[in-house]
Design an enzyme around this catalytic site. Structure first.
Site, mmCIF file in Angstrom:
data_model
loop_
_atom_site.group_PDB
_atom_site.id
_atom_site.type_symbol
_atom_site.label_atom_id
_atom_site.label_comp_id
_atom_site.label_asym_id
_atom_site.label_seq_id
_atom_site.Cartn_x
_atom_site.Cartn_y
_atom_site.Cartn_z
ATOM 1 N N ASP A 280 54.509 23.764 31.689
ATOM 2 C CA ASP A 280 55.507 24.041 30.633
ATOM 3 C C ASP A 280 56.579 24.941 31.229
ATOM 4 O O ASP A 280 56.864 24.865 32.430
ATOM 5 C CB ASP A 280 54.875 24.701 29.403
ATOM 6 C CG ASP A 280 55.608 24.300 28.108
ATOM 7 O OD1 ASP A 280 56.810 23.991 28.193
ATOM 8 O OD2 ASP A 280 54.990 24.291 27.043
ATOM 9 N N CYS A 374 49.962 23.599 15.265
ATOM 10 C CA CYS A 374 50.169 24.635 14.242
ATOM 11 C C CYS A 374 50.899 24.016 13.053
ATOM 12 O O CYS A 374 51.880 24.561 12.550
ATOM 13 C CB CYS A 374 50.912 25.845 14.801
ATOM 14 S SG CYS A 374 52.523 25.470 15.517
#
Length: 421
Positions: A280, A374
């Protein structure tokens, strides 16, 4: 510049520059030499208006002789912060909220603007939410519209949730999104224990207590985020890592690792022994690992959806905390209400599916993988895993966890633990 004036300037930039509240607040606070208490009020007003915008606008519509889309952005935000102070804040006198708003209206509008602002705010009372509910009950309004106005969530989001849950569940969930949570710390177990850290914080005068998870602490307020002994992390995110249960010496992949909270928790549970590949945004992950004195994280800039044959069946454990709509973290990031739209779901589901499909190839036989988000939407969660399992007979679902703010007092979160058989 007063805290109220700073707040309306930040709100104007958020709406007109399509920026985010935390970015604009940090930017303006860095430039300002304002007293910390005034900065705290400005921040409260900004987040309060962003959280309750639909409800505040519904109140304005009741008393305004001018259609809301005809009111200038400056005056509209002055009205919003004025009403927010009267209705939601107990420590600010009504007279101060009204008088300061009228002064701002004169400065950012003209004499007529200040009279208009004064006329509306003089009608606002502390029980305005009850009055609004009574008023709406007399109007020809649909159930989803009522929920949208009272909980201040966009109608599309209410409708979407009502297809998956009943009215009571949705209303409780959306109300919980409007309650600012306490801060949750995760003890860095390479440096201390949760109990030792708790004692240290209490000795320093912090109001805190043990959390529900082995390394979590609830704390009302803390300003130092540079300490090596802890990091801020919600219990839902901690639980995703605990479910993966990484062991010392294992080879672990965190495929969507930034900003590094879960990556560093993996390393702490592994006692900083083994190997973690983190893909990432490299700098964020490296900075957090360095802060916590973690050495086993190899942070690399890599797209998790692009297949690399070199990693075929290479990892013992894989964490996929995939990009998602973020609907589960609205209580911390209220901007999400206004920046997300229904089209985002379809786009993100495709991204999630591709990452899950690609990274599953990197798990060894007998290895385990956590897929987490999430968000609370079924397409991004259970239905995504159901679709994956229908295509992969060599994987089985070990455990599935769904967390909701109004039930679990955590972020809205989904965790699926899978095993390659």
């Amino acid at each position: 510049m007063t805290s109220r004036e700073l707040a309306i300037n930040i709100l104007y930039k958020i709406e007109n520059a399509e920026s985010y509240s935390n970015i604009e607040i940090d930017k303006e606070f860095t430039k300002s030499d304002m007293d910390p208490l005034d900065k705290a009020l400005a921040s409260e007003l900004v987040y309060g208006v962003i959280t309750w915008k639909i409800t505040l606008d519904a109140i304005i519509k009741r008393y305004s002789s001018i259609k809301i889309n005809k009111i200038s952005d400056w005056i509209l935000n002055i009205l919003r912060i004025g009403i927010y102070q009267i209705v939601f804040l107990d420590k600010i006198p009504v007279s101060a909220a009204v008088n300061e708003s009228v002064k701002l209206a004169k400065r950012y509008g003209h004499e007529a603007s200040s009279r208009f602002t004064n006329a509306i705010l003089r009608k606002i009372e502390k029980n305005e939410l009850d009055k609004l509910l009574d008023y709406l009950s007399t109007q020809p309004i649909l159930e989803d519209e009522l929920i949208s106005i009272i909980t201040s969530h966009p109608l599309w989001l209410v409708d979407k949730l009502l297809t998956e849950h009943d009215k009571k569940f949705v209303t409780l969930l959306l109300n919980a999104n409007n309650v600012k949570p306490c801060i949750t710390l995760r003890a860095n177990t390479l440096k201390t224990t949760r109990d030792e850290l708790l004692k240290l914080l209490q000795l320093k005068g912090f109001e805190c207590e043990k959390g529900k998870l082995p390394d979590s602490i609830y704390i009302k307020k803390i300003n130092d985020f540079s300490d090596k002994f802890y990091t801020v992390q919600d219990e839902a995110a901690q639980l995703a890592v605990l479910k993966l249960n990484p062991k010392s010496g294992e080879k672990v992949l965190d495929a969507c690792s930034a900003p590094g909270g879960k990556t560093t928790y993996l390393a702490e549970l592994m006692k900083n022994i083994g190997k973690i590949d983190a893909w990432d945004r490299v700098k964020l992950v490296k900075d957090l690992a360095n802060k916590l004195d973690i050495s086993i994280i190899n942070a690399t800039q890599k797209d998790a959806s692009e297949y690399s044959p070199a990693f075929e069946k290479y990892y013992d454990k894989i964490l996929l905390d995939v990009p998602c709509t973020g609907i589960g973290v609205i209580r911390k990031k209220p901007d999400i209400k206004w920046t997300r739209n229904p089209e985002d779901i379809l786009t993100l589901v495709e991204v999630q599916e591709k990452i899950l499909e690609t990274c599953s190839k990197y798990l060894r036989n007998g290895g385990q993988m956590v897929y987490s988000t999430c968000t609370v939407f079924e397409e991004e969660n259970h239905l995504q895993i159901e679709k994956f399992l229908s295509k992969h007979e060599d994987f089985k679902l070990i455990e599935e966890v769904k967390l909701y703010p109004h039930i679990d007092n955590t972020d809205g979160f989904y965790i699926a633990l899978l095993e390659r058989t």
